[in-house]
Design a protein around this motif. Sequence first.
Motif, short mmCIF file in Angstrom:
data_model
loop_
_atom_site.label_atom_id
_atom_site.label_comp_id
_atom_site.label_asym_id
_atom_site.label_seq_id
_atom_site.Cartn_x
_atom_site.Cartn_y
_atom_site.Cartn_z
N LEU A 1 0.98 -1.06 -0.01
CA LEU A 1 0.17 -0.11 -0.02
C LEU A 1 0.82 1.42 0.03
O LEU A 1 0.37 2.11 -0.69
N GLU A 2 1.83 1.45 0.74
CA GLU A 2 2.76 2.25 0.75
C GLU A 2 3.61 2.45 -0.53
O GLU A 2 4.21 3.72 -0.96
N PHE B 1 2.22 1.46 -3.58
CA PHE B 1 1.46 1.74 -4.90
C PHE B 1 -0.16 1.72 -4.45
O PHE B 1 -1.09 1.50 -5.06
N GLY B 2 -0.40 2.20 -3.09
CA GLY B 2 -1.64 2.33 -2.62
C GLY B 2 -2.34 3.58 -2.90
O GLY B 2 -2.67 4.34 -1.91
N ASP B 3 -2.74 3.99 -4.07
CA ASP B 3 -3.34 5.12 -4.28
C ASP B 3 -4.00 4.94 -5.65
O ASP B 3 -4.02 3.82 -6.37
N LEU C 1 -7.54 -2.29 1.91
CA LEU C 1 -6.63 -3.35 1.83
C LEU C 1 -6.25 -4.07 3.28
O LEU C 1 -6.11 -5.13 3.73
N LEU C 2 -6.18 -3.07 4.38
CA LEU C 2 -5.89 -3.29 5.57
C LEU C 2 -7.09 -4.03 6.16
O LEU C 2 -6.90 -4.71 7.14
N LEU D 1 -8.64 -0.48 -8.66
CA LEU D 1 -8.47 0.49 -7.84
C LEU D 1 -9.57 1.43 -7.25
O LEU D 1 -9.65 2.12 -6.06
N PHE E 1 -10.54 -0.79 -4.11
CA PHE E 1 -10.01 -0.96 -2.89
C PHE E 1 -8.52 -0.16 -3.24
O PHE E 1 -7.43 -0.41 -2.66
N GLY E 2 -8.57 0.82 -3.94
CA GLY E 2 -7.25 1.63 -4.36
C GLY E 2 -7.20 3.03 -3.46
O GLY E 2 -7.18 4.07 -3.73
N ASP E 3 -6.91 2.74 -2.16
CA ASP E 3 -6.67 3.79 -1.21
C ASP E 3 -5.57 3.19 0.17
O ASP E 3 -5.46 1.97 -0.07
N LYS E 4 -5.16 3.94 0.78
CA LYS E 4 -4.28 3.53 1.87
C LYS E 4 -4.77 2.83 2.90
O LYS E 4 -4.32 2.07 3.69
#
Lengths: 137, 137
Positions: free
Chosen positions: A17-18, A20-22, B26-27, B17, B20-23
């Motif tokens: 995520l850090e 390519f998590g955007d 996915l956590l 994306l 689930f394309g954010d910081k």
Amino acid sequence: MSEDFPSRSHCPINYALESFGDKWTLLIIRDLMFKTKTSFNEFLSSNEKISTNILADRLRRLESLGIVSKEVSDENRSKLIYSLTRKGRDLLPIMMEITQWSGRYDPQTNAPEALLKRLEADKLGLIKDIEAGWEHK
Amino acid sequence: MSEDFPSRSHCPINYALESFGDKWTLLIIRDLMFKTKTSFNEFLSSNEKISTNILADRLRRLESLGIVSKEVSDENRSKLIYSLTRKGRDLLPIMMEITQWSGRYDPQTNAPEALLKRLEADKLGLIKDIEAGWEHK
DNA sequence: CCAAAGCACTTGCATTTTGCAAGCTCTTTT
DNA sequence: AAAAGAGCTTGCAAAATGCAAGTGCTTTGG
């Protein structure tokens, strides 16, 4: 390459995520990996309409992470050629799994039917074939 | 479930994306999938320190996308139990590929050595085993 | 039966990130 | 020498995030 961002944890999911998590980074990787795009203006022309400041930022970031590298074009010295490093090419299996999942759940997906079929039938073979295509390039 | 977000394209990478394309998203899926967390306060307690408003927003979003479902707990009717739907569980191969990639490139990864070994040696078997564990649950 | 604690949020507000349009610098082409 | 192409940077408004506090339901303990 190499730059440090304050990391929230060393969980592997969080590392990804850090990296390519955007909303934009994976689109650039997609363009490099599958659409044979290699330059700033080509990335700009994609359907999703990334803006120039975000694109410049993400390319810088991807370089600093060692996922992308750039070099001056041979024919035109005002042009930069971006390409995936080994680390970037190693994202291929993730991209393939994502494609398969989206192909299954997006009723309007534009993933080619043939690709989805091949993913169901012989994912590993497909990945190997794509990687082979990169070797003698 | 089902809600519409204005979609930038129907590229499969972009569909993912937009899902689930954010910081953070996915956590939450990681916690549901691997850490047997099922409630709001459990998600809150993870290392990465998500804030309550973002968590509430992401859970709502995941429900509307059909990736997560919730139900009232049997023992305690003020407690909600979140769980992955089939669509959510189908993210397992993506999570495994991400884990493998991060395990390879994060020098400080906390992914268990045994897991990374098994991923190299027998990814499909591992995925099947995890899915089997979900069946009779 | 009432007070305290647990659970799942919501609200308000400051800070950060994004999106959009314009402009700038350096080649390269004409 | 002027125009076009390539890769950015800058400025500013709008949206998303982070943080702290508060709300409204159970449920539990005395």
